[in-house]
Design a protein around this motif. Sequence first.
Motif, PDB file in Angstrom:
ATOM      1  N   UNK A  43       1.019  -1.169   0.022  1.00 19.13           N
ATOM      2  CA  UNK A  43       0.212   0.024  -0.114  1.00 19.13           C
ATOM      3  C   UNK A  43       0.911   1.994   0.088  1.00 19.13           C
ATOM      4  N   UNK A  44       1.580   0.673   0.720  1.00 20.16           N
ATOM      5  CA  UNK A  44       2.777   2.458   0.820  1.00 20.16           C
ATOM      6  C   UNK A  44       3.451   2.506  -0.097  1.00 20.16           C
ATOM      7  N   UNK A  45       4.395   1.784  -0.834  1.00 18.99           N
ATOM      8  CA  UNK A  45       5.860   2.046  -1.567  1.00 18.99           C
ATOM      9  C   UNK A  45       5.420   1.140  -3.470  1.00 18.99           C
ATOM     10  N   UNK A  46       4.380   0.369  -3.138  1.00 15.65           N
ATOM     11  CA  UNK A  46       3.748  -0.843  -4.610  1.00 15.65           C
ATOM     12  C   UNK A  46       5.526  -2.358  -4.347  1.00 15.65           C
ATOM     13  N   UNK A  47       4.238  -2.794  -5.198  1.00 16.63           N
ATOM     14  CA  UNK A  47       4.360  -4.525  -5.234  1.00 16.63           C
ATOM     15  C   UNK A  47       5.912  -4.904  -5.679  1.00 16.63           C
ATOM     16  N   UNK A  48       7.116  -3.686  -6.264  1.00 12.72           N
ATOM     17  CA  UNK A  48       8.283  -3.991  -6.694  1.00 12.72           C
ATOM     18  C   UNK A  48       8.820  -2.819  -5.189  1.00 12.72           C
ATOM     19  N   UNK A  49       8.553  -2.451  -4.501  1.00 13.57           N
ATOM     20  CA  UNK A  49       9.906  -2.105  -3.845  1.00 13.57           C
ATOM     21  C   UNK A  49      10.353  -2.751  -2.778  1.00 13.57           C
ATOM     22  N   UNK A  50      11.153  -2.649  -2.700  1.00 13.04           N
ATOM     23  CA  UNK A  50      12.594  -3.376  -1.523  1.00 13.04           C
ATOM     24  C   UNK A  50      11.691  -4.118  -0.467  1.00 13.04           C
ATOM     25  N   UNK A  51      11.500  -2.959   0.213  1.00  9.68           N
ATOM     26  CA  UNK A  51      10.523  -3.279   1.401  1.00  9.68           C
ATOM     27  C   UNK A  51       9.606  -4.584   1.389  1.00  9.68           C
ATOM     28  N   UNK A  52       8.917  -4.726   0.331  1.00 13.83           N
ATOM     29  CA  UNK A  52       7.568  -5.798  -0.022  1.00 13.83           C
ATOM     30  C   UNK A  52       8.735  -6.632  -0.700  1.00 13.83           C
ATOM     31  N   UNK A  53       9.563  -6.715  -0.997  1.00 16.50           N
ATOM     32  CA  UNK A  53      10.066  -7.746  -1.637  1.00 16.50           C
ATOM     33  C   UNK A  53      10.790  -7.887  -0.972  1.00 16.50           C
ATOM     34  N   UNK A  54      11.175  -7.498   0.735  1.00 15.33           N
ATOM     35  CA  UNK A  54      11.902  -8.416   1.772  1.00 15.33           C
ATOM     36  C   UNK A  54      11.345  -9.211   2.426  1.00 15.33           C
ATOM     37  N   UNK A  55       9.929  -8.601   3.169  1.00 11.62           N
ATOM     38  CA  UNK A  55       8.718  -9.022   3.711  1.00 11.62           C
ATOM     39  C   UNK A  55       8.363 -10.292   2.469  1.00 11.62           C
ATOM     40  N   UNK A  56       8.436 -10.722   1.933  1.00 10.09           N
ATOM     41  CA  UNK A  56       7.960 -11.575   0.649  1.00 10.09           C
ATOM     42  C   UNK A  56       9.056 -12.174   0.979  1.00 10.09           C
ATOM     43  N   UNK A  57       9.894 -12.473   0.995  1.00 10.29           N
ATOM     44  CA  UNK A  57      10.925 -13.023   0.672  1.00 10.29           C
ATOM     45  C   UNK A  57      11.325 -13.775   1.971  1.00 10.29           C
ATOM     46  N   UNK A  58      10.739 -13.023   3.229  1.00  4.96           N
ATOM     47  CA  UNK A  58      10.870 -13.997   4.595  1.00  4.96           C
ATOM     48  C   UNK A  58       9.760 -14.906   4.516  1.00  4.96           C
ATOM     49  N   UNK A  59       8.809 -14.376   3.791  1.00  5.33           N
ATOM     50  CA  UNK A  59       7.302 -15.664   4.123  1.00  5.33           C
ATOM     51  C   UNK A  59       8.079 -16.805   3.018  1.00  5.33           C
ATOM     52  N   UNK A  60       8.557 -16.303   1.850  1.00  5.91           N
ATOM     53  CA  UNK A  60       8.837 -17.393   1.559  1.00  5.91           C
ATOM     54  C   UNK A  60       9.906 -18.706   1.719  1.00  5.91           C
ATOM     55  N   UNK A  61      11.079 -17.708   2.646  1.00  4.40           N
ATOM     56  CA  UNK A  61      11.661 -18.442   3.846  1.00  4.40           C
ATOM     57  C   UNK A  61      10.841 -19.772   4.566  1.00  4.40           C
TER      58      UNK A  61
END
Length: 134
Positions: A43-61
Amino acid sequence: MPDASEHSEFIRQQIVAGDRLRTLGERDSAIREYARAVEAAELQYGSDHLVTLEAAERISDTFTELRRPRDALMMLAWMAPAAGRTFGAHSLQATRIESARRAAVAHRRRRVWTAIALGALCCGIAVIIWEYVL
């Protein structure tokens, strides 16, 4: 209404809370915290932002740690193109995410082929029993 810095702090706190829960072995709760962080970061940055990807990667891990490769694969399938757009297709981050996605796909394929092989083996044993025992 919170400003951008307060929203960023909320996202960071969600990620840290997820990390702590994950360290304590509360992986399902960690996934919920990471998911909140992903939702807020999108919502804040969009789906391509570093913070979004960082949190998503932690979910995947975390899904990988829970031996839930299908869920990890779903996250990685979403993350790989976003990481390519954010960091560049040949960047270290995008390559690492794509490698993890390929490993999850390979793991899934091995499971399918193992199931097929076991099914064929059981059929072969049934035929042998049918022919020679009965």
